[in-house]
Write an enzyme that holds these catalytic residues in place. Structure first.
Site, PDB file in Angstrom:
ATOM      1  N   HIS A   1       0.822  -1.221   0.000  1.00  0.00           N
ATOM      2  CA  HIS A   1       0.000   0.000   0.000  1.00  0.00           C
ATOM      3  C   HIS A   1       0.854   1.269   0.000  1.00  0.00           C
ATOM      4  O   HIS A   1       0.385   2.317  -0.448  1.00  0.00           O
ATOM      5  CB  HIS A   1      -0.995  -0.034   1.170  1.00  0.00           C
TER       6      HIS A   1
ATOM      7  N   HIS B   1      -8.029  -7.893  -7.641  1.00  0.00           N
ATOM      8  CA  HIS B   1      -8.279  -8.767  -6.478  1.00  0.00           C
ATOM      9  C   HIS B   1      -8.501  -7.846  -5.282  1.00  0.00           C
ATOM     10  O   HIS B   1      -7.557  -7.520  -4.555  1.00  0.00           O
ATOM     11  CB  HIS B   1      -7.092  -9.684  -6.221  1.00  0.00           C
TER      12      HIS B   1
ATOM     13  N   SER C   1      -6.836  -2.222  -0.513  1.00  0.00           N
ATOM     14  CA  SER C   1      -6.516  -1.534  -1.774  1.00  0.00           C
ATOM     15  C   SER C   1      -7.703  -0.768  -2.381  1.00  0.00           C
ATOM     16  O   SER C   1      -7.489   0.321  -2.925  1.00  0.00           O
ATOM     17  CB  SER C   1      -5.921  -2.521  -2.778  1.00  0.00           C
TER      18      SER C   1
ATOM     19  N   ASP D   1     -14.034 -12.686 -11.975  1.00  0.00           N
ATOM     20  CA  ASP D   1     -12.591 -12.922 -12.116  1.00  0.00           C
ATOM     21  C   ASP D   1     -11.896 -11.640 -12.590  1.00  0.00           C
ATOM     22  O   ASP D   1     -12.183 -11.139 -13.683  1.00  0.00           O
ATOM     23  CB  ASP D   1     -12.410 -14.061 -13.136  1.00  0.00           C
ATOM     24  N   GLY D   2     -10.963 -11.176 -11.793  1.00  0.00           N
ATOM     25  CA  GLY D   2     -10.307  -9.903 -12.092  1.00  0.00           C
ATOM     26  C   GLY D   2      -9.340  -9.960 -13.263  1.00  0.00           C
ATOM     27  O   GLY D   2      -9.144  -8.958 -13.954  1.00  0.00           O
TER      28      GLY D   2
ATOM     29  N   ASP E   1      -3.246  -8.259  -7.210  1.00  0.00           N
ATOM     30  CA  ASP E   1      -2.821  -8.698  -5.868  1.00  0.00           C
ATOM     31  C   ASP E   1      -3.511 -10.014  -5.519  1.00  0.00           C
ATOM     32  O   ASP E   1      -4.377 -10.064  -4.641  1.00  0.00           O
ATOM     33  CB  ASP E   1      -3.200  -7.593  -4.867  1.00  0.00           C
TER      34      ASP E   1
HETATM   35  N1  SAM Z   1      -5.906  -6.262  -2.725  1.00  0.00           N
HETATM   36  C1  SAM Z   1      -6.433  -6.431  -1.386  1.00  0.00           C
HETATM   37  C2  SAM Z   1      -5.822  -5.384  -0.484  1.00  0.00           C
HETATM   38  O1  SAM Z   1      -4.665  -4.964  -0.723  1.00  0.00           O
HETATM   39  O2  SAM Z   1      -6.491  -4.945   0.439  1.00  0.00           O
HETATM   40  C3  SAM Z   1      -6.196  -7.817  -0.859  1.00  0.00           C
HETATM   41  C4  SAM Z   1      -6.598  -8.901  -1.799  1.00  0.00           C
HETATM   42  S1  SAM Z   1      -6.355 -10.534  -1.238  1.00  0.00           S
HETATM   43  C5  SAM Z   1      -4.622 -10.724  -1.241  1.00  0.00           C
HETATM   44  C6  SAM Z   1      -6.819 -11.448  -2.651  1.00  0.00           C
HETATM   45  C7  SAM Z   1      -8.313 -11.442  -2.929  1.00  0.00           C
HETATM   46  O3  SAM Z   1      -8.523 -11.919  -4.263  1.00  0.00           O
HETATM   47  C8  SAM Z   1      -9.135 -12.334  -2.037  1.00  0.00           C
HETATM   48  O4  SAM Z   1     -10.171 -11.582  -1.467  1.00  0.00           O
HETATM   49  C9  SAM Z   1      -9.709 -13.408  -2.977  1.00  0.00           C
HETATM   50  O5  SAM Z   1     -11.024 -13.801  -2.632  1.00  0.00           O
HETATM   51  C10 SAM Z   1      -9.716 -12.682  -4.291  1.00  0.00           C
HETATM   52  N2  SAM Z   1      -9.623 -13.521  -5.504  1.00  0.00           N
HETATM   53  C11 SAM Z   1      -9.013 -14.719  -5.665  1.00  0.00           C
HETATM   54  N3  SAM Z   1      -9.035 -15.072  -6.974  1.00  0.00           N
HETATM   55  C12 SAM Z   1      -9.643 -14.047  -7.639  1.00  0.00           C
HETATM   56  C13 SAM Z   1      -9.910 -13.792  -9.030  1.00  0.00           C
HETATM   57  N4  SAM Z   1      -9.574 -14.665  -9.972  1.00  0.00           N
HETATM   58  N5  SAM Z   1     -10.514 -12.627  -9.356  1.00  0.00           N
HETATM   59  C14 SAM Z   1     -10.872 -11.729  -8.389  1.00  0.00           C
HETATM   60  N6  SAM Z   1     -10.644 -11.925  -7.079  1.00  0.00           N
HETATM   61  C15 SAM Z   1     -10.024 -13.058  -6.707  1.00  0.00           C
END
Ligand code: SAM
Length: 281
Positions: free
Chosen positions: A19, A42, A104, A146-147, A167
């Site tokens: 961050h 994500h 994030s 899916d991101g 992320d």
């Molecule tokens: N970016 C966030 C932050 O900095 O506060 C933390 C994210 S965490 C490391 C990863 C997240 O990605 C989880 O909430 C998980 O459920 C989600 N996730 C996993 N695979 C994903 C995908 N293919 N597309 C979107 N989200 C996904």
């Protein structure tokens, strides 16, 4: 498999690393007036109350955001850290305790201007549910999906500039290669975009797949920074946090080095910070 929940790790040393880089990049991009599309592939929950059962379980923020928060008056002369801590102060409900740590989506949303866009992807239904409850500006769009696929579909962006945070939770080993291919595909559609990728440093060394594929991919500039707790294999589990920035803004290297020189000794096990150009410069 979607078992990872970021609430267990909110505010840890890796969040601080990620961050701080994110804040510095966004800060630089906002110096120009032309609109930006931000994409968080994500997203997680968006904001983390530190008294939540999950977050209290491991209490990782005690070795991450909290020591910096407690030292905030002494860190006030360091420009990036003081701006970062001031932003966190804006999220608290008054008082001097650190009660909530921003994820994030919040880091991207809280300075969003009218012409900017924000796309927040989250695949986990529960995490997306939490994110849906956050108060965010109208130009922030939350997408349950899916991101990585969503990012590619959304490009080219409708704004002149693009900034992406990738992320993942890296629950599957294939994700390292998938992320690399996604970055390369995104850069083919948005050559000048700024892309940030977080990766864990684990004894198995799987992040090398991501790094090597990106090195072979023909991108011009990739900057890498890492925050390490100890040597690989010395203890079990994650030994550090890594961050790549494709097309980093000018001066990022110096800003982070100055901030990390002050922050790293206050973090978990007195982290060590290093940075270099993975590609270019
Ligand atoms: N970016 C966030 C932050 O900095 O506060 C933390 C994210 S965490 C490391 C990863 C997240 O990605 C989880 O909430 C998980 O459920 C989600 N996730 C996993 N695979 C994903 C995908 N293919 N597309 C979107 N989200 C996904």
């Amino acid at each position: 498999m979607l078992s990872y929940q970021h609430a267990y790790h909110a505010g840890n040393f890796a969040d601080v690393h990620k961050h701080l880089v994110l804040h510095a990049v966004v800060d630089h991009l906002l110096r120009k007036s032309s609109p930006i599309t931000f994409v968080d592939t994500h997203s997680g929950r968006g904001v983390y109350p530190l008294d939540a059962v999950e977050t209290q379980r491991l209490g990782e923020f005690h070795h991450g955001a909290l020591p910096l928060w407690e030292e905030r008056h002494r860190l006030a002369d360091e420009p990036l850290l003081s701006a970062w801590l001031e932003a966190i102060a804006g999220l608290q409900r008054g008082g001097s305790r650190l009660e909530r740590y921003p994820g994030s989506p919040w880091w991207l949303a809280h300075r969003l201007r009218n012409g900017d866009r924000l796309r927040l992807y989250e695949l986990h239904p529960g995490e997306h549910g939490h994110l849906s409850q956050q108060l965010l500006p109208a130009n922030a769009q939350r997408i349950h999906g899916d991101g990585l696929a969503g990012l590619i579909q959304a490009l080219p962006a409708s704004t002149p500039r693009l900034c992406v945070l990738i992320d993942p939770s890296f629950e599957r080993k294939e994700e390292y290669a998938e992320v690399a291919e996604c970055v390369l595909a995104a850069m083919r559609k948005a050559r000048h975009g700024v892309v940030l990728v977080w990766y864990p440093l684990l004894p198995a060394g799987r992040h090398h797949v991501l790094l090597e594929r990106l090195r072979e991919g023909g991108l011009r500039k990739i900057w890498r920074s890492e925050l390490t707790l100890h040597a690989p294999g010395e203890e079990r589990g994650m030994y550090g946090s890594g961050m790549l920035v494709v097309n980093p803004p000018w001066g990022l290297e110096e800003r982070l080095a100055a901030a990390m020189a002050r922050a790293a000794p206050l973090l978990d096990k007195g982290c060590r910070y290093s940075a270099d150009w993975w590609v270019g410069e």
